[in-house]
Design an enzyme around this catalytic site. Structure first.
Site, mmCIF file in Angstrom:
data_model
loop_
_atom_site.group_PDB
_atom_site.id
_atom_site.type_symbol
_atom_site.label_atom_id
_atom_site.label_comp_id
_atom_site.label_asym_id
_atom_site.label_seq_id
_atom_site.Cartn_x
_atom_site.Cartn_y
_atom_site.Cartn_z
ATOM 1 N N GLY A 20 -34.678 -32.391 -15.822
ATOM 2 C CA GLY A 20 -33.462 -33.044 -16.322
ATOM 3 C C GLY A 20 -32.781 -33.858 -15.237
ATOM 4 O O GLY A 20 -33.268 -33.972 -14.102
ATOM 5 N N GLY A 46 -35.319 -33.337 -21.130
ATOM 6 C CA GLY A 46 -35.728 -33.851 -19.819
ATOM 7 C C GLY A 46 -36.951 -34.744 -19.945
ATOM 8 O O GLY A 46 -37.474 -34.957 -21.039
ATOM 9 N N ASP A 66 -40.882 -23.025 -22.415
ATOM 10 C CA ASP A 66 -39.568 -22.777 -23.021
ATOM 11 C C ASP A 66 -39.024 -21.486 -22.405
ATOM 12 O O ASP A 66 -39.610 -20.418 -22.592
ATOM 13 C CB ASP A 66 -39.746 -22.636 -24.540
ATOM 14 C CG ASP A 66 -38.430 -22.369 -25.251
ATOM 15 O OD1 ASP A 66 -37.409 -22.114 -24.581
ATOM 16 O OD2 ASP A 66 -38.427 -22.420 -26.502
ATOM 17 N N VAL A 67 -37.907 -21.571 -21.694
ATOM 18 C CA VAL A 67 -37.402 -20.373 -21.005
ATOM 19 C C VAL A 67 -36.665 -19.424 -21.949
ATOM 20 O O VAL A 67 -36.279 -18.331 -21.543
ATOM 21 C CB VAL A 67 -36.533 -20.720 -19.763
ATOM 22 C CG1 VAL A 67 -37.297 -21.554 -18.772
ATOM 23 C CG2 VAL A 67 -35.229 -21.396 -20.147
ATOM 24 N N TYR A 155 -22.271 -24.639 -27.354
ATOM 25 C CA TYR A 155 -22.474 -24.852 -25.915
ATOM 26 C C TYR A 155 -21.489 -23.987 -25.111
ATOM 27 O O TYR A 155 -21.882 -23.272 -24.190
ATOM 28 C CB TYR A 155 -22.261 -26.332 -25.618
ATOM 29 C CG TYR A 155 -22.470 -26.760 -24.183
ATOM 30 C CD1 TYR A 155 -23.731 -26.706 -23.591
ATOM 31 C CD2 TYR A 155 -21.407 -27.257 -23.416
ATOM 32 C CE1 TYR A 155 -23.924 -27.138 -22.292
ATOM 33 C CE2 TYR A 155 -21.598 -27.689 -22.114
ATOM 34 C CZ TYR A 155 -22.857 -27.626 -21.554
ATOM 35 O OH TYR A 155 -23.057 -28.058 -20.263
ATOM 36 N N TYR A 169 -25.552 -8.659 -14.366
ATOM 37 C CA TYR A 169 -26.704 -8.422 -13.482
ATOM 38 C C TYR A 169 -26.241 -8.217 -12.040
ATOM 39 O O TYR A 169 -26.824 -7.416 -11.291
ATOM 40 C CB TYR A 169 -27.708 -9.593 -13.567
ATOM 41 C CG TYR A 169 -28.837 -9.305 -14.524
ATOM 42 C CD1 TYR A 169 -28.593 -9.173 -15.887
ATOM 43 C CD2 TYR A 169 -30.146 -9.129 -14.070
ATOM 44 C CE1 TYR A 169 -29.622 -8.882 -16.777
ATOM 45 C CE2 TYR A 169 -31.177 -8.840 -14.951
ATOM 46 C CZ TYR A 169 -30.912 -8.719 -16.300
ATOM 47 O OH TYR A 169 -31.930 -8.419 -17.172
HETATM 48 P P1 NAD Z 1 -30.397 -32.606 -18.932
HETATM 49 O O1 NAD Z 1 -30.445 -32.589 -20.419
HETATM 50 O O2 NAD Z 1 -30.771 -33.854 -18.228
HETATM 51 O O3 NAD Z 1 -31.273 -31.427 -18.331
HETATM 52 C C1 NAD Z 1 -31.430 -30.193 -18.973
HETATM 53 C C2 NAD Z 1 -32.891 -29.790 -18.832
HETATM 54 O O4 NAD Z 1 -33.088 -28.496 -19.434
HETATM 55 C C3 NAD Z 1 -33.843 -30.755 -19.545
HETATM 56 O O5 NAD Z 1 -34.878 -31.121 -18.661
HETATM 57 C C4 NAD Z 1 -34.365 -29.933 -20.719
HETATM 58 O O6 NAD Z 1 -35.643 -30.352 -21.139
HETATM 59 C C5 NAD Z 1 -34.321 -28.537 -20.149
HETATM 60 N N1 NAD Z 1 -34.285 -27.467 -21.154
HETATM 61 C C6 NAD Z 1 -33.401 -27.314 -22.168
HETATM 62 N N2 NAD Z 1 -33.698 -26.214 -22.888
HETATM 63 C C7 NAD Z 1 -34.800 -25.662 -22.295
HETATM 64 C C8 NAD Z 1 -35.583 -24.500 -22.581
HETATM 65 N N3 NAD Z 1 -35.320 -23.683 -23.619
HETATM 66 N N4 NAD Z 1 -36.626 -24.225 -21.756
HETATM 67 C C9 NAD Z 1 -36.916 -25.021 -20.711
HETATM 68 N N5 NAD Z 1 -36.209 -26.133 -20.409
HETATM 69 C C10 NAD Z 1 -35.160 -26.442 -21.197
HETATM 70 O O7 NAD Z 1 -28.903 -32.173 -18.531
HETATM 71 P P2 NAD Z 1 -28.198 -32.097 -17.101
HETATM 72 O O8 NAD Z 1 -27.023 -32.972 -17.128
HETATM 73 O O9 NAD Z 1 -29.202 -32.247 -16.011
HETATM 74 O O10 NAD Z 1 -27.663 -30.598 -17.110
HETATM 75 C C11 NAD Z 1 -28.318 -29.563 -16.370
HETATM 76 C C12 NAD Z 1 -27.468 -28.294 -16.432
HETATM 77 O O11 NAD Z 1 -26.180 -28.540 -15.870
HETATM 78 C C13 NAD Z 1 -27.245 -27.785 -17.856
HETATM 79 O O12 NAD Z 1 -27.331 -26.375 -17.851
HETATM 80 C C14 NAD Z 1 -25.836 -28.219 -18.160
HETATM 81 O O13 NAD Z 1 -25.211 -27.365 -19.074
HETATM 82 C C15 NAD Z 1 -25.168 -28.167 -16.782
HETATM 83 N N6 NAD Z 1 -24.021 -29.096 -16.710
HETATM 84 C C16 NAD Z 1 -24.203 -30.440 -16.547
HETATM 85 C C17 NAD Z 1 -23.089 -31.268 -16.486
HETATM 86 C C18 NAD Z 1 -23.212 -32.748 -16.241
HETATM 87 O O14 NAD Z 1 -22.180 -33.443 -16.164
HETATM 88 N N7 NAD Z 1 -24.391 -33.320 -16.080
HETATM 89 C C19 NAD Z 1 -21.802 -30.735 -16.626
HETATM 90 C C20 NAD Z 1 -21.672 -29.370 -16.822
HETATM 91 C C21 NAD Z 1 -22.779 -28.544 -16.842
#
Ligand code: NAD
Ligand code: UDP
Length: 324
Positions: A20, A46, A66-67, A155, A169
């Protein structure tokens, strides 16, 4: 003596969600710090394009998985960074059940893996745990104002559960855990169509379409450039801070001010078009970063002007490449 016995041990970090936007930048930061990196992702939001530059790096391994289903890893691990989750309102409204599952089952699995490997665990949480906040700016000791049954609840509650599970944990198993509450972050490798406001406005302006401001645009956000965020997360991973830590840029603006800034930066950018405000859209958001300053000696270094210029440049190149 085998060569491996004399080679210094490289820390091994597994990143769920590592293809991602943020996970791929974190991979770069960890590699620069001398780690081996295992990227685990099911590619739901991603793209392997984000780690294409690491394809031939012997310190990088990609596992499509898939985690939310049982996970394992054959080797030893020093860190598990749990970043997997749909992250933009657009994405988690499209994948509500997957979002709840990865925040609950996925977090449990990632914690279980960290425990089995005696690894440090770091959870990517979010400012959304504060919901539509009644306290401004948001400090980590604010418990939030979340609508559990609204569309964003999938979310917000998934992340609140994942924080609770992480602390359980830590307390029950003595696992070394960290929680970062990430505020709106932007930069290269965001998807132009992920629905988040910066790619939305930049994409619209570059395409000559009206900038779609939701509501009257008076709602505020505080935007952090990706390199600043990743540095904060890296420092948190190396700290002994088990409490949640806000990482974000406290410089706040309204969505309308953001649209006007982007209009000025993209010559010939079109008019603004007002659209309906999404349900439960938070009215204000700004991190109080006192804890990050005190515990991590961290604060943002990149101005909005610098960060947005890099981001616009990235999207311009991406649009050109995509058309070739
Ligand atoms: P993104 O969508 O680019 O990345 C998320 C990644 O998680 C993707 O690659 C997706 O394929 C993968 N994913 C989702 N579900 C999955 C699953 N079940 N198994 C395996 N992979 C899975 O989003 P991002 O902006 O890079 O966000 C990354 C993390 O940071 C997330 O947890 C998000 O909640 C958190 N976050 C991001 C922001 C932001 O501003 N970018 C803000 C707050 C929190
Ligand atoms: N927004 C907007 N136009 C868009 C996309 C988003 O006005 O095309 C607004 C949205 O309503 C919110 C803010 O911009 O108030 C930030 O939205 P984003 O989806 O980036 O993230 P959020 O902070 O809501 O999670």
């Amino acid at each position: 003596m085998p060569e491996s016995a004399t080679r210094p041990h490289k820390p091994v970090s597994l990143i769920t969600g590592g293809t991602g936007f943020l996970g791929s930048h974190l991979a770069d930061r960890l590699l620069a710090a001398g780690h081996r990196v295992v990227v685990m992702d099911n590619l739901i939001t991603g793209s392997v394009d984000n780690i294409e530059h690491l394809r031939n790096n012997p310190d990088v391994e990609f596992i499509e998985q898939d985690v939310s289903k049982y996970i394992d890893y054959a080797g030893s691990l020093d860190y598990v960074f749990h970043f997997a989750s749909p992250a933009s309102p657009f994405d988690y409204l499209e994948f509500p059940i997957q979002t709840l599952k990865v925040g609950s089952l996925g977090t449990h699995n990632a914690l279980g893996l960290a425990r089995a490997k005696n690894a440090t665990f770091l959870l990517a949480s979010t400012s959304e745990v504060y919901g539509d906040p009644l306290v401004h700016p948001q400090r980590e000791d604010y418990w939030g104002n979340v609508n559990p049954i609204g569309p964003r609840g999938v979310y917000d509650e998934a992340k609140r559960f994942s924080e609770a599970m992480t602390m359980a944990y830590h307390r029950a198993h003595g696992l070394d855990t960290k929680i970062v509450r990430i505020f709106n972050t932007y930069g290269p490798r965001m998807r132009l169509k992920d629905g988040r406001v910066i790619p939305a406005f930049v994409g619209e302006a570059l395409a000559g379409r009206p900038l779609t401001v939701f509501g009257d645009g008076s709602q505020s956000r505080s935007f952090c450039y990706v390199s600043d965020l990743i540095e904060g997360i890296y420092r948190l991973s190396q700290s002994d801070c088990h409490e949640p830590v806000n990482i974000g840029n406290p410089s706040e603006m309204t969505v309308l001010q953001l649209a006007e800034k982007i209009q000025k930066l993209i010559p010939g950018a079109p008019m603004i078009e007002f659209r309906t405000l999404p349900v439960d859209d938070p009215k204000v958001r700004r991190p109080d970063i006192s804890r990050a300053r005190e515990k991590l000696s961290w604060e943002p270094q990149v101005s909005f002007e610098e960060g947005i210029a890099n981001t616009i440049k990235y999207f311009k190149e991406k649009i050109t490449l995509d058309k070739i």
